[in-house]
Design an enzyme around this catalytic site. Structure first.
Site, short mmCIF file in Angstrom:
data_model
loop_
_atom_site.label_atom_id
_atom_site.label_comp_id
_atom_site.label_asym_id
_atom_site.label_seq_id
_atom_site.Cartn_x
_atom_site.Cartn_y
_atom_site.Cartn_z
N ASP A 106 1.15 2.64 3.75
CA ASP A 106 0.27 3.70 3.23
C ASP A 106 1.09 4.98 3.02
O ASP A 106 0.63 6.09 3.34
CB ASP A 106 -0.92 3.95 4.19
CG ASP A 106 -2.02 4.75 3.51
OD1 ASP A 106 -1.90 5.06 2.30
OD2 ASP A 106 -3.01 5.08 4.19
N HIS A 112 0.84 -1.21 0.00
CA HIS A 112 0.00 0.00 0.00
C HIS A 112 0.87 1.25 0.00
O HIS A 112 1.28 1.73 1.06
CB HIS A 112 -0.91 -0.03 1.23
CG HIS A 112 -1.97 1.03 1.22
ND1 HIS A 112 -3.22 0.82 1.76
CD2 HIS A 112 -1.98 2.29 0.75
CE1 HIS A 112 -3.95 1.91 1.62
NE2 HIS A 112 -3.21 2.83 1.02
N ASN A 114 -4.94 6.49 -6.92
CA ASN A 114 -5.48 7.86 -6.81
C ASN A 114 -4.48 8.88 -7.33
O ASN A 114 -4.02 9.77 -6.62
CB ASN A 114 -5.90 8.18 -5.36
CG ASN A 114 -4.76 8.04 -4.36
OD1 ASN A 114 -3.80 7.32 -4.60
ND2 ASN A 114 -4.88 8.73 -3.24
N HIS A 146 -10.78 1.01 0.98
CA HIS A 146 -10.61 2.09 1.95
C HIS A 146 -11.93 2.17 2.68
O HIS A 146 -12.93 2.67 2.15
CB HIS A 146 -10.28 3.41 1.24
CG HIS A 146 -10.12 4.56 2.20
ND1 HIS A 146 -8.91 5.14 2.46
CD2 HIS A 146 -11.02 5.22 2.96
CE1 HIS A 146 -9.06 6.12 3.36
NE2 HIS A 146 -10.35 6.19 3.66
#
Ligand code: DOR
Ligand code: ZN
Length: 441
Positions: free
Chosen positions: A306, A57, A91, A177
């Site tokens: 992340d 991630h 994204n 998410h």
């Protein structure tokens, strides 16, 4: 005679903690034995050796947001953190949600990558156009059930269900998410009404319920559609409870936690300011305790950074406009090693959650274990060496860390990628081209 031998490694081999030599030829592990001879050696006698870490991630910001990060800086940051493979989120600008944008990303990243990688495809209203050819080129789908950085929010329950159906149809993992947009909007409205809208309320606006509603929904959809679900960055105790129940019922899915949720609490966010603004929010001490318990009881499958870099300028503004996200790929393992030294986690759990499980869950061939035939990717750590996290030693382009100033016991000393020593004692010393796991060749 091997090209390279890592001498006297303490490592996990065939599920056991052993001391051994590891032989390497043409970028692969070719022998694991008591004593091996070689042209070149790396002395690991006082070190611990992990297979290269896999971070499932990350947000490496290409294409479109290269001023925050690019694959050169991010790749160096990864190697600094002992990471030799990543899966990158969709994204971007434009968002990666169809063949055209996926091709653009593949082209933009191919030359610069110095670690192995794969991409997620974002779920949008184009998800029904997914075909086998494109499905083969991705690590999985990513569904944003709540709004965050980028424009990939899917609020419509019909489209959310469709995403699970498509994932099941193509046998692709669906990463979620998990923040429920409706609950979030209600919380924002009430926070604004009562004058409780600001950074110190971030964990109340994006509270454990926002997450739990989405997790419950995602688990139900996974059960109905038989899609394989990965719940990203679980952050609250309510979510953990739901995961515990679902795992007890033997539903097949996985979940991850991040270092920032393990090592920060809402009080820290107040002192750190918007640099610690992140979605899902950093929650209370009790929530953090639940994450640690879940991690140590085997409920958590993966630790994922992340890594979401933003510039300090994008953080140093009022709460509402400050970007959400924390860089973390190069501090993840040092924080975990320090936690090991404080007896908060075992080396086996670090190995399982950062190496073995990511490779198994995402089907990354040749990765995640010391095994003959696997890629010769290693992260060599000194468990006793102390270091201070400082922005001057980071490689991420954003140049900061919320953990700046922390003194940590445990340090990544060397990272070997495909049999080549690429990171050594704070420096990048070689560049080996990385490959996309899911694109042929
Ligand atoms: O805080 C976040 N930042 N959460 C996300 O889900 C996305 C990430 C980013 O890309 O900046
Ligand atoms: Zn993310």
């Amino acid at each position: 005679m091997h090209e390279l031998v890592l001498k006297a490694c303490k490592t996990f081999y065939r599920g056991r903690l052993v001391r051994c030599d590891i032989g390497v030829d043409s970028g692969k592990i070719t022998a694991v034995a008591k004593r091996l001879s070689a042209e070149h050696t790396i002395d690991c006698s006082h070190k611990f050796v992990f297979p290269g870490l896999i971070d499932v991630h990350v947000h490496f910001r290409v294409p479109g947001n290269e001023w925050k990060e690019d694959w050169k800086t991010a790749g160096m940051a990864a190697l600094h953190g002992g990471v030799t493979a990543v899966l990158d989120m969709p994204n971007n600008r434009p968002a990666i949600c169809d063949e055209k944008t996926l091709s653009l990303k593949e082209r933009s990243v191919a030359k610069a990558a110095c670690i192995d990688y794969g991409f997620y495809l974002g779920v949008s209203d184009k998800i029904n156009e997914l075909n086998e050819r494109v499905a083969q080129r991705i690590a999985g789908l990513k569904l944003y059930m709540g709004a965050t950085t980028g424009d990939l929010l899917v609020k419509d329950p019909v489209l959310q269900r469709e995403a699970f159906n498509v994932a099941a149809r193509f046998g692709k993992l669906l990463a979620v998410h998990a923040e429920d947009q409706c609950t979030l909007e209600q919380n924002i409205a009430s926070a604004k009404r009562t004058g409780r809208y600001g950074l110190r309320y971030h964990h109340k606006i994006r509270n454990a319920k926002v997450e739990a509603v989405a997790i419950k929904n995602a688990l139900a959809l996974a059960k109905q559609t038989q899609a394989f679900l990965h719940i990203c960055h679980v952050s609250g105790s309510l979510g953990i409870e739901l995961i515990k129940e679902a795992k007890a019922k033997r539903l097949a899915f996985s979940c991850g936690v991040t270092p920032h949720h393990l090592f920060l609490i809402n009080r820290d966010v107040e002192t750190l300011g918007n640099v610690a603004k992140v979605n899902p929010s950093i929650k209370t001490k009790q929530d953090r305790k639940a994450l640690w318990q879940a991690l140590n009881s085997g409920l958590i499958d993966i630790i994922e950074s992340d890594h979401a870099p933003h510039t300090l300028e994008e953080k140093q503004c009022e709460y509402e406009n400050a970007c959400s996200g924390i860089p973390g790929i190069e501090t993840m393992l040092p924080l975990l090693l320090d936690a090991y030294n404080r007896k908060l986690i075992s080396l086996k759990t670090i190995f399982d959650c950062c190496c073995r499980n990511p490779a198994r869950i995402f089907c990354l061939k040749g990765k995640g274990e010391i095994k003959i035939g696997n890629d010769a990717d290693f992260c060599i750590v000194d468990l006793k060496r102390e270091q201070r996290i400082g922005s001057e030693s980071l490689f991420t382009k954003c140049g900061w860390s919320p953990f700046e100033g922390r003194r940590l016991k445990g340090c990544v000393e060397k990272t070997v990628f495909k049999g080549v020593l690429c990171f050594d004692d704070g420096q990048i010393v070689a560049h080996v081209k990385g490959k996309n796991f899911f694109v042929g060749g």
